[in-house]
Design a protein around this motif. Structure first.
Motif, PDB file in Angstrom:
ATOM      1  N   VAL A  33       0.736  -1.366  -0.071  1.00 30.18           N
ATOM      2  CA  VAL A  33       0.174   0.180   0.053  1.00 30.18           C
ATOM      3  C   VAL A  33       0.871   1.306   0.123  1.00 30.18           C
ATOM      4  N   LEU A  34       0.515   2.293  -1.223  1.00 31.51           N
ATOM      5  CA  LEU A  34       1.468   3.426  -1.147  1.00 31.51           C
ATOM      6  C   LEU A  34       0.602   4.494  -1.081  1.00 31.51           C
ATOM      7  N   THR A  35       1.255   5.582  -0.579  1.00 29.51           N
ATOM      8  CA  THR A  35       0.447   6.995  -0.700  1.00 29.51           C
ATOM      9  C   THR A  35       0.858   7.467  -2.170  1.00 29.51           C
ATOM     10  N   ILE A  36       0.037   8.042  -2.795  1.00 31.62           N
ATOM     11  CA  ILE A  36       0.147   8.502  -3.981  1.00 31.62           C
ATOM     12  C   ILE A  36       0.357   9.957  -4.177  1.00 31.62           C
ATOM     13  N   LEU A  37       1.343  10.474  -4.921  1.00 38.46           N
ATOM     14  CA  LEU A  37       1.624  11.832  -5.139  1.00 38.46           C
ATOM     15  C   LEU A  37       1.264  12.236  -6.731  1.00 38.46           C
ATOM     16  N   PRO A  38       0.721  13.213  -7.111  1.00 38.55           N
ATOM     17  CA  PRO A  38       0.695  13.366  -8.770  1.00 38.55           C
ATOM     18  C   PRO A  38       1.757  14.244  -9.208  1.00 38.55           C
ATOM     19  N   VAL A 128      -8.174   1.268  -5.169  1.00 39.50           N
ATOM     20  CA  VAL A 128      -8.152   2.697  -4.435  1.00 39.50           C
ATOM     21  C   VAL A 128      -8.675   2.475  -2.939  1.00 39.50           C
ATOM     22  N   LEU A 129      -7.730   2.672  -1.962  1.00 42.30           N
ATOM     23  CA  LEU A 129      -8.373   2.496  -0.599  1.00 42.30           C
ATOM     24  C   LEU A 129      -8.556   3.755   0.061  1.00 42.30           C
ATOM     25  N   LEU A 130      -8.163   4.736  -0.433  1.00 43.80           N
ATOM     26  CA  LEU A 130      -8.369   6.081   0.174  1.00 43.80           C
ATOM     27  C   LEU A 130      -8.217   7.161  -0.806  1.00 43.80           C
ATOM     28  N   VAL A 131      -9.191   8.231  -0.570  1.00 44.92           N
ATOM     29  CA  VAL A 131      -9.152   9.442  -1.677  1.00 44.92           C
ATOM     30  C   VAL A 131      -8.780  10.686  -0.791  1.00 44.92           C
ATOM     31  N   GLN A 132      -9.386  10.848   0.307  1.00 45.77           N
ATOM     32  CA  GLN A 132      -9.085  12.013   1.178  1.00 45.77           C
ATOM     33  C   GLN A 132      -8.704  11.625   2.582  1.00 45.77           C
ATOM     34  N   PRO A 133      -7.803  12.326   3.194  1.00 43.94           N
ATOM     35  CA  PRO A 133      -7.187  13.528   2.688  1.00 43.94           C
ATOM     36  C   PRO A 133      -5.929  13.349   1.632  1.00 43.94           C
ATOM     37  N   THR A 134      -5.278  12.104   1.799  1.00 49.05           N
ATOM     38  CA  THR A 134      -4.413  11.683   0.473  1.00 49.05           C
ATOM     39  C   THR A 134      -4.977  10.467  -0.171  1.00 49.05           C
ATOM     40  N   VAL A 135      -4.727  10.208  -1.194  1.00 50.36           N
ATOM     41  CA  VAL A 135      -4.744   9.160  -1.999  1.00 50.36           C
ATOM     42  C   VAL A 135      -3.837   8.023  -1.765  1.00 50.36           C
TER      43      VAL A 135
END
Length: 473
Positions: A33-38, A128-135
């Motif tokens: 699982v990773l935090t995604i940055l654009p 997709v596990l989470l959209v807010q506050p981070t993806v």
């Protein structure tokens, strides 16, 4: 503020071979699982160490969390900005990106942070596990096969290597980066080598994303070779255009320097004077033999002195030169010899006009007075009548009878008093008044001037020509 991060615990993700190549990365070393940055400009390929800047409080907080809890691992995915609800910015992420380990964090502003790290491997979105506050995504990893490449893939790599060398010749700006790539080229490991080369391309972001999503090595090599050829064509075209511009500029500079040298040589030999002296000499030649009044001569000398100190490229230089040209072209002291034979004047009037006896008698009376007094001080004749009775032709006959030049201009519909008095000479395209133009055109200072259609003169917000005409007459 700078924050140093911990190195990953798994040795395979942080160490290099002695030859500088990254070690093969084991899939189990990375989190699921990773935090995604654009990434908004272009995607990033594995194997590259680079700085990236992010803006926004949410991104700052997300980076702080991964530095504290996840050894600095994030996912970098190319994304497009979209307008969401309540005016907020949403991101439309692609499905394939890279895992990126942040080594160093440097906060450059209140809501801006620059991170330095290395991209390792491709990631594929599973869920997709989470959209807010981070993806946050659950991801799968793609690792290029480790077996040796076959002959076809080796041929592709040789072609890519040749194009990279050609690109270095055409684009010296990339010399340092290309030399780094060339030092790391490994035909036995085509996947990482192609990723390093892909980071140099300036192709469209969508094309680079398609290249990142291409997992088959042969297909990736084919696509990379195509993009490299386009890059080469672009560099050749850019070089051609630059060469044409340089040649044109160099030619212009060469001609300019040669002209300046020629002028300097001619001045030394006395063959040429500077522009101001040349213009003054031309004006003096035009004034030779003309009898200027003392006041006019004083104005001419003052304007010539001004012309000498002005730069030839200055707008004021051209204004002064045009003014002096006009003065020099006026017929100072040049007059037509008057005809004093009243009988001849009568013959001319009878020849040109039948009848009109009362008009002819009045004109002959005026001519007799002129002959007797020897001057024409302030004489104005007003001819009145319907159209077509011969008013204009009578004026021509008067000029011929006196032996003088004739000039006619119509004031019908004239609404600008500058037509009579002339424009200020500082205006672009300024011209003298009609009476001065008449003297300049006929070349004598005693012509017969006819103002036609004087009853149709107009008035406007730009002035009253009738009042200006009254002053002149």
């Amino acid at each position: 503020m700078t924050e140093e991060t911990r190195r990953p615990e798994h040795e395979a993700t942080a160490t290099l071979h002695e030859d500088g190549q990254p070690r093969e990365v084991a899939q189990k070393a990375f989190p699921k699982v990773l935090t995604i940055l654009p990434l908004l400009q272009r995607p990033v390929f594995p194997g590259l160490t680079l700085p990236i800047t992010f803006q926004g409080k949410d991104f700052l907080e997300a980076i702080r969390q991964v530095m504290e809890n996840e050894n600095g691992y994030v996912g970098l995915v190319f994304a497009h900005e979209e307008e969401g609800e309540n005016g907020q910015v949403d991101y439309d992420y692609e499905e394939v990106g890279v895992i990126f380990q942040i080594y160093r964090v440097n906060q450059t502003g209140p809501d801006t942070v620059q991170v330095l790290g290395q991209a390792y491997a491709r990631i594929i979105r599973q869920r997709v596990l989470l959209v807010q506050p981070t993806v946050r995504w659950e991801v799968a990893y793609h690792f290029d096969p480790e077996e040796k490449p076959d002959q076809e893939l080796k041929a592709y790599m040789l072609a890519i290597s040749a194009d990279i060398k050609e690109l270095l010749k055409l684009n010296p700006v990339l010399k340092e980066q290309v030399n780094l790539i060339m030092s790391q080229l490994d035909m036995e490991r085509p996947g990482p080598t192609m990723d390093l080369i892909s980071n140099l391309l300036s192709a469209e972001a969508e094309q680079l994303q398609e290249l990142l999503e291409t997992f088959d090595l042969k297909e990736r090599a084919r696509m990379l070779l195509k993009l490299l050829r386009e890059e080469l064509e672009l560099s050749r075209l850019k070089q051609k255009i630059q060469k044409q511009i340089d040649e044109a500029v160099n030619k212009q500079q060469k001609e300019y320097f040669l002209r300046e040298q020629l002028k300097a040589i001619k001045r030394e030999l006395g063959m040429e004077k500077d522009e101001a002296e040349t213009e003054i000499e031309k004006i003096r030649k035009k004034l030779e033999g003309k009898q200027l009044p003392e006041e006019a001569q004083k104005v001419v000398e003052e304007e010539m002195d001004k012309l000498r100190i002005l730069n030839a490229q200055s707008p004021e230089f051209h204004v002064v030169r045009n003014y002096l040209d006009l003065i020099a072209e006026l017929p100072w002291g040049i007059t037509s010899e008057d005809n004093q034979d009243i009988r001849k004047a009568r013959e001319i009037l009878d020849r040109d006009h039948y009848g009109l006896e009362d008009v002819k008698e009045r004109i002959l009376e005026m001519l007799s007075i002129i002959v007797k007094r020897g001057t024409v001080s302030g004489t104005v004749i007003c001819l009145v009548g319907p159209p077509g009775v011969g008013k204009t032709s009578v004026g021509k006959s008067i000029a011929e009878a006196l032996g003088r030049k004739f000039f006619r201009f119509s004031v019908g519909g004239m609404v600008d008093e500058a037509e009579i008095k002339g424009h200020r000479r500082t205006y672009i395209g300024a011209m003298p008044g009609k009476l001065i133009q008449a003297l300049k055109r006929v070349g004598t200072s005693n012509p017969v001037i006819m103002l036609d259609e004087i009853d149709k003169i107009g008035t406007s917000f730009r002035g009253d020509p009738a009042s200006a005409l009254l002053e002149v007459l």
